[in-house]
Design a protein around this motif. Structure first.
Motif, PDB file in Angstrom:
ATOM      1  N   LEU A   1      43.459  77.865  74.351  1.00 21.53           N
ATOM      2  CA  LEU A   1      42.103  78.399  74.266  1.00 21.53           C
ATOM      3  C   LEU A   1      41.954  79.688  75.070  1.00 21.53           C
ATOM      4  CD1 LEU A   1      39.353  78.068  73.040  1.00 21.53           C
ATOM      5  CD2 LEU A   1      38.739  76.483  74.877  1.00 21.53           C
ATOM      6  N   PHE A   2      42.678  79.798  76.185  1.00 27.28           N
ATOM      7  CA  PHE A   2      42.682  81.058  76.928  1.00 27.28           C
ATOM      8  C   PHE A   2      43.239  82.184  76.052  1.00 27.28           C
ATOM      9  CE2 PHE A   2      42.171  78.930  81.144  1.00 27.28           C
ATOM     10  CZ  PHE A   2      41.245  79.815  81.685  1.00 27.28           C
ATOM     11  N   ARG A   3      44.315  81.902  75.314  1.00 30.85           N
ATOM     12  CA  ARG A   3      44.896  82.916  74.429  1.00 30.85           C
ATOM     13  C   ARG A   3      43.913  83.290  73.316  1.00 30.85           C
ATOM     14  NH1 ARG A   3      49.512  79.670  74.716  1.00 30.85           N
ATOM     15  NH2 ARG A   3      49.178  78.901  72.594  1.00 30.85           N
ATOM     16  N   ILE A   4      43.304  82.277  72.717  1.00 33.03           N
ATOM     17  CA  ILE A   4      42.338  82.515  71.626  1.00 33.03           C
ATOM     18  C   ILE A   4      41.176  83.362  72.128  1.00 33.03           C
ATOM     19  CG2 ILE A   4      40.652  81.380  70.110  1.00 33.03           C
ATOM     20  CD1 ILE A   4      42.670  78.967  70.067  1.00 33.03           C
ATOM     21  N   THR A   5      40.665  83.028  73.305  1.00 34.27           N
ATOM     22  CA  THR A   5      39.539  83.757  73.890  1.00 34.27           C
ATOM     23  C   THR A   5      39.893  85.218  74.135  1.00 34.27           C
ATOM     24  OG1 THR A   5      38.759  81.721  74.950  1.00 34.27           O
ATOM     25  CG2 THR A   5      37.915  83.802  75.830  1.00 34.27           C
ATOM     26  N   GLU A   6      41.087  85.430  74.688  1.00 41.14           N
ATOM     27  CA  GLU A   6      41.521  86.796  75.001  1.00 41.14           C
ATOM     28  C   GLU A   6      41.794  87.601  73.725  1.00 41.14           C
ATOM     29  OE1 GLU A   6      45.262  88.863  77.341  1.00 41.14           O
ATOM     30  OE2 GLU A   6      44.522  86.916  78.017  1.00 41.14           O
ATOM     31  N   GLU A   7      42.514  87.006  72.784  1.00 39.39           N
ATOM     32  CA  GLU A   7      42.901  87.727  71.567  1.00 39.39           C
ATOM     33  C   GLU A   7      41.706  88.076  70.688  1.00 39.39           C
ATOM     34  OE1 GLU A   7      45.725  85.166  69.757  1.00 39.39           O
ATOM     35  OE2 GLU A   7      47.300  85.577  71.248  1.00 39.39           O
ATOM     36  N   ASN A   8      40.652  87.243  70.725  1.00 36.72           N
ATOM     37  CA  ASN A   8      39.501  87.467  69.854  1.00 36.72           C
ATOM     38  C   ASN A   8      38.287  88.010  70.602  1.00 36.72           C
ATOM     39  OD1 ASN A   8      40.337  86.144  67.064  1.00 36.72           O
ATOM     40  ND2 ASN A   8      41.103  84.799  68.690  1.00 36.72           N
ATOM     41  N   GLN A   9      38.510  88.386  71.872  1.00 33.07           N
ATOM     42  CA  GLN A   9      37.444  88.976  72.699  1.00 33.07           C
ATOM     43  C   GLN A   9      36.206  88.076  72.730  1.00 33.07           C
ATOM     44  OE1 GLN A   9      37.612  92.876  70.535  1.00 33.07           O
ATOM     45  NE2 GLN A   9      37.761  93.727  72.598  1.00 33.07           N
ATOM     46  N   LEU A  10      36.439  86.802  73.010  1.00 33.11           N
ATOM     47  CA  LEU A  10      35.337  85.845  73.069  1.00 33.11           C
ATOM     48  C   LEU A  10      34.867  85.673  74.508  1.00 33.11           C
ATOM     49  CD1 LEU A  10      36.677  83.167  70.556  1.00 33.11           C
ATOM     50  CD2 LEU A  10      35.318  85.216  70.097  1.00 33.11           C
TER      51      LEU A  10
ATOM     52  N   LYS B   1      32.496  81.578  78.812  1.00 32.81           N
ATOM     53  CA  LYS B   1      31.444  80.568  78.951  1.00 32.81           C
ATOM     54  C   LYS B   1      31.260  79.815  77.636  1.00 32.81           C
ATOM     55  CE  LYS B   1      26.471  80.066  79.891  1.00 32.81           C
ATOM     56  NZ  LYS B   1      25.217  80.786  80.233  1.00 32.81           N
ATOM     57  N   LEU B   2      31.298  80.553  76.505  1.00 30.26           N
ATOM     58  CA  LEU B   2      31.079  79.936  75.201  1.00 30.26           C
ATOM     59  C   LEU B   2      32.328  79.255  74.643  1.00 30.26           C
ATOM     60  CD1 LEU B   2      28.755  82.507  73.388  1.00 30.26           C
ATOM     61  CD2 LEU B   2      28.202  80.708  75.013  1.00 30.26           C
ATOM     62  N   THR B   3      33.455  79.406  75.332  1.00 30.46           N
ATOM     63  CA  THR B   3      34.649  78.638  74.949  1.00 30.46           C
ATOM     64  C   THR B   3      34.928  77.527  75.963  1.00 30.46           C
ATOM     65  OG1 THR B   3      36.095  80.269  76.040  1.00 30.46           O
ATOM     66  CG2 THR B   3      35.718  80.528  73.664  1.00 30.46           C
ATOM     67  N   GLY B   4      33.986  77.342  76.889  1.00 33.49           N
ATOM     68  CA  GLY B   4      34.094  76.227  77.836  1.00 33.49           C
ATOM     69  C   GLY B   4      35.109  76.425  78.932  1.00 33.49           C
ATOM     70  N   LEU B   5      35.589  77.667  79.120  1.00 30.62           N
ATOM     71  CA  LEU B   5      36.614  77.924  80.135  1.00 30.62           C
ATOM     72  C   LEU B   5      36.022  78.356  81.469  1.00 30.62           C
ATOM     73  CD1 LEU B   5      39.184  79.834  77.895  1.00 30.62           C
ATOM     74  CD2 LEU B   5      39.341  77.468  78.680  1.00 30.62           C
TER      75      LEU B   5
ATOM     76  N   VAL C   1      34.265  84.992  66.000  1.00 30.65           N
ATOM     77  CA  VAL C   1      34.628  83.571  65.993  1.00 30.65           C
ATOM     78  C   VAL C   1      34.979  83.132  64.575  1.00 30.65           C
ATOM     79  CG1 VAL C   1      33.924  81.224  66.560  1.00 30.65           C
ATOM     80  CG2 VAL C   1      33.084  83.124  67.939  1.00 30.65           C
ATOM     81  N   GLN C   2      34.154  83.539  63.615  1.00 30.83           N
ATOM     82  CA  GLN C   2      34.370  83.131  62.225  1.00 30.83           C
ATOM     83  C   GLN C   2      35.679  83.702  61.682  1.00 30.83           C
ATOM     84  OE1 GLN C   2      31.861  81.006  61.077  1.00 30.83           O
ATOM     85  NE2 GLN C   2      33.474  80.485  59.631  1.00 30.83           N
ATOM     86  N   ALA C   3      36.000  84.940  62.086  1.00 34.40           N
ATOM     87  CA  ALA C   3      37.258  85.554  61.650  1.00 34.40           C
ATOM     88  C   ALA C   3      38.449  84.747  62.159  1.00 34.40           C
ATOM     89  CB  ALA C   3      37.347  86.993  62.153  1.00 34.40           C
TER      90      ALA C   3
END
Length: 459
Positions: free
Chosen positions: A319-328, A331-335, A367-369
Motif C-alpha cells: 500500500l505504501f508503493r501504491i500510495t507513492e506511485e499513484n500520488q495518493l 490519510k485516505l489509504t490508512g497509512l 484512485v480509479q485509474a
C-alpha cells in the motif's frame, strides 16, 4: 561462498526492531567478490541510545530506501551462500523477521564469528567485535556502522578460516548440517532425487502419500527433511519408503500443484491447509466527503478484494508503493492516522485530499485509474515462464479473472497464437487462494513474459 554481513537497527522491543543500515560482503574464502551496503528507512523512530551509539538519526533515513526496495538485492547477493556475522543469531533473526513481513521465507545456514573465535582463539579478554579485532591487529573504522563492522568481520573470518586447519569446527558450527548420518534407505532416496524445481511426494510402505512438498531444489529439500531432528521430521523418516517427484521448471507451477494436490490428497503430515493462504486484503470505500479510500482489512470472503496478501506487513508495504506511485494521500489509504492533515501534505507531497483542499473528483480519478489498471492486469492473461528443460516453456492461463490451469510447450514449435497456447492447458480448480498464490508470486518474482489476451499485448 559466504555472505558476511552486519546490520544496525532501531532498537526497541524484541522482534519489533527495524533495520537502519545493512552491509553485505560476498566472500569466496579468499577475496570479496561482491558487496552491497545501504541505509534503510525502518518506518519507525530510532531509540535515542542507538542514535548516540551509531550516529544514525531519523533525518538521515528519511529518504533512504525501505526494506522492500532492497530485499531483492539482499536475496541475490546471499543466494547460495552461508551467512556469516558476529552474533549471527541476532542478524539472522532480524533479517528473517523482515522477510517474514514481506511473506518471503528467508532461510540460510549460518556461522557465528563469536562462537568460532571462542573455539579457535580461546582465552581472549573479550569477544565483542571492537575489542577482539583490536586484540588481533585487525583495522576497524566506523565502529557501530554496518560497512565498517562488516569489513572487520570479513578480516576476522578470513583469519578464523586459516586457523581452522581441520575444517571440523566450521562444519560442526553450521546451523543446518546436511552431512548428518542417515539411514541407507534415505540416502538412496536422496541419490535419485533431482536438484531441480518441482513437487515431491513421500509414500509409505503401502504406497500412500504421506507428505507433499515443493522446492526449487528437491534434493536439497529432501536432505533437510531427512537430517532435521524435530518430532515431525523423525516421524517422516520412519514412515517414508519412497519419494516420487514431478519437475515443474519454475516455482509458480510448483506452488499451484502443491496447493491443489495437498487439498485433494490430505496427506498425513501436511498441515498447511488448516490455515488460509492469505490473511489480509485491500478494499475500497467512499467516505462522507466523497473521496475513495483504500483500506487494509483482515481477509473476508464476503467482500470483494482489490488484492490479497500473506500478512499485514506485506499488505502495508504494497500500500505504501501504491500510495507513492499513484500520488495518493496517506490519510485516505490508512497509512497515516490523523484527524487533520497527513504528514506528506506538510512537506508538499500531498495535494490536500486529507483536508478537502483537492477536489474529490480529481483525487478519485487517480484512485480509479489504479483500480482499473489492477483489475485489467489479471483478467485475461497468459503467463509464460521457464519449462522443465532449456527447450521448453510453461504457460499459465487466467481467463475472466479466474485461473484455468497450466501447460508446457516446446520451443522448437514457435507458438505465437494465444488460442493454440490455451489448447495445451491442463485444467485446475480456481479459488481465491489460488489467485492469491499467482498474484503474490508475480509481485515478488519476474517471469519471462505475460500476454494480455484482452488486447493481445506482450509485457
Amino acid at each position: 561462498m559466504y555472505a558476511i554481513l552486519d546490520i544496525e537497527t532501531t532498537g526497541g522491543k524484541y522482534n519489533e526492531e527495524g533495520i537502519t543500515e545493512i552491509a553485505i560482503y560476498k566472500f569466496d574464502g579468499h577475496k570479496i567478490v561482491d558487496q552491497f551496503s545501504s541505509l534503510i528507512n525502518p518506518e519507525k523512530p530510532i531509540q535515542p541510545f542507538v542514535v548516540n551509539l551509531t550516529g544514525i538519526n531519523n533525518e538521515m533515513l528519511r529518504h533512504a530506501p525501505k526494506f522492500y526496495e532492497v530485499a531483492k538485492r539482499i536475496i541475490e547477493i546471499t543466494d547460495g551462500c552461508i551467512m556469516v556475522a558476529h552474533n549471527a543469531l541476532f542478524d539472522n533473526r532480524i533479517l528473517t523477521t523482515e522477510f517474514d513481513r514481506l511473506g518471503y521465507p528467508f532461510e540460510k545456514e549460518t556461522l557465528c564469528t563469536v562462537e568460532l573465535a571462542k573455539k579457535l582463539i580461546p582465552d581472549m579478554p573479550s569477544y565483542s567485535l571492537g575489542k577482539l579485532v583490536r586484540s588481533l591487529g585487525i583495522p576497524l573504522s566506523d565502529r557501530h556502522r554496518a560497512q565498517g563492522d562488516a569489513k572487520a568481520t570479513v578480516a576476522l573470518f578470513k583469519m578464523l578460516l586459516a586457523k581452522d586447519t581441520s575444517k571440523e569446527i566450521i562444519t560442526e558450527t553450521l546451523r543446518k548440517d546436511p552431512k548428518r548420518e542417515m539411514a541407507p534407505k534415505l540416502l538412496d532416496i536422496i541419490e535419485n532425487a533431482p536438484s531441480e524445481t518441482g513437487v515431491y511426494y513421500m509414500h509409505n510402505e503401502a504406497g500412500n502419500i504421506i507428505y507433499i512438498g515443493k522446492s526449487r531444489n528437491i534434493r536439497k529439500r529432501l536432505m533437510q527433511h531427512f537430517t532435521n531432528d524435530n518430532r515431525k521430521s523423525k516421524k517422516i523418516q520412519r514412515e517414508v519408503k519412497a519419494v516420487t517427484f514431478e519437475k515443474t521448471g519454475n516455482e509458480m507451477i510448483a506452488l499451484l500443484k502443491e496447493f491443489e494436490e495437498i487439498k485433494q490428497n490430505r496427506p498425513l503430515f501436511n498441515r498447511s491447509l488448516r490455515h488460509p493462504v492469505f490473511t489480509h486484503q485491500l478494499t475500497s470505500f467512499v467516505d462522507e466527503n466523497g473521496y475513495i479510500n483504500l483500506k487494509i482489512e483482515k481477509a473476508d470472503g464476503r467482500k470483494k478484494a482489490i488484492s490479497t496478501f500473506s500478512n499485514y506487513q506485506q499488505a502495508k508495504s504494497a500500500l505504501f508503493r501504491i500510495t507513492e506511485e499513484n500520488q495518493l494521500c496517506q490519510k485516505l489509504t490508512g497509512l497515516y492516522e490523523t484527524k487533520k492533515q497527513c504528514f506528506n501534505y506538510s512537506i508538499n507531497e500531498c495535494y490536500g485530499a486529507c483536508v478537502n483542499k483537492e477536489p474529490a473528483a480529481e483525487y478519485n480519478n487517480r484512485v480509479q485509474a489504479f483500480l482499473e489498471q489492477h483489475a485489467n492486469e489479471n483478467q485475461n492473461l497468459l503467463i509464460i515462464d521457464r519449462g522443465r528443460d532449456v527447450e521448453e516453456r510453461s504457460v499459465i492461463l487466467i481467463e475472466n479473472g479466474k485461473f484455468k490451469g497450466y501447460g508446457f510447450y516446446n520451443l522448437n514449435y514457435q507458438i505465437n497464437n494465444p488460442e493454440i497456447l490455451k489448447s495445451i492447458i491442463n485444467p485446475m480448480q480456481d479459488s481465491r487462494d489460488v489467485r492469491h498464490i499467482i498474484q503474490n508470486y508475480l509481485r515478488k518474482n519476474k517471469v519471462l513474459k505475460t500476454i494480455n489476451l484482452s488486447v493481445n499485448k506482450v509485457n
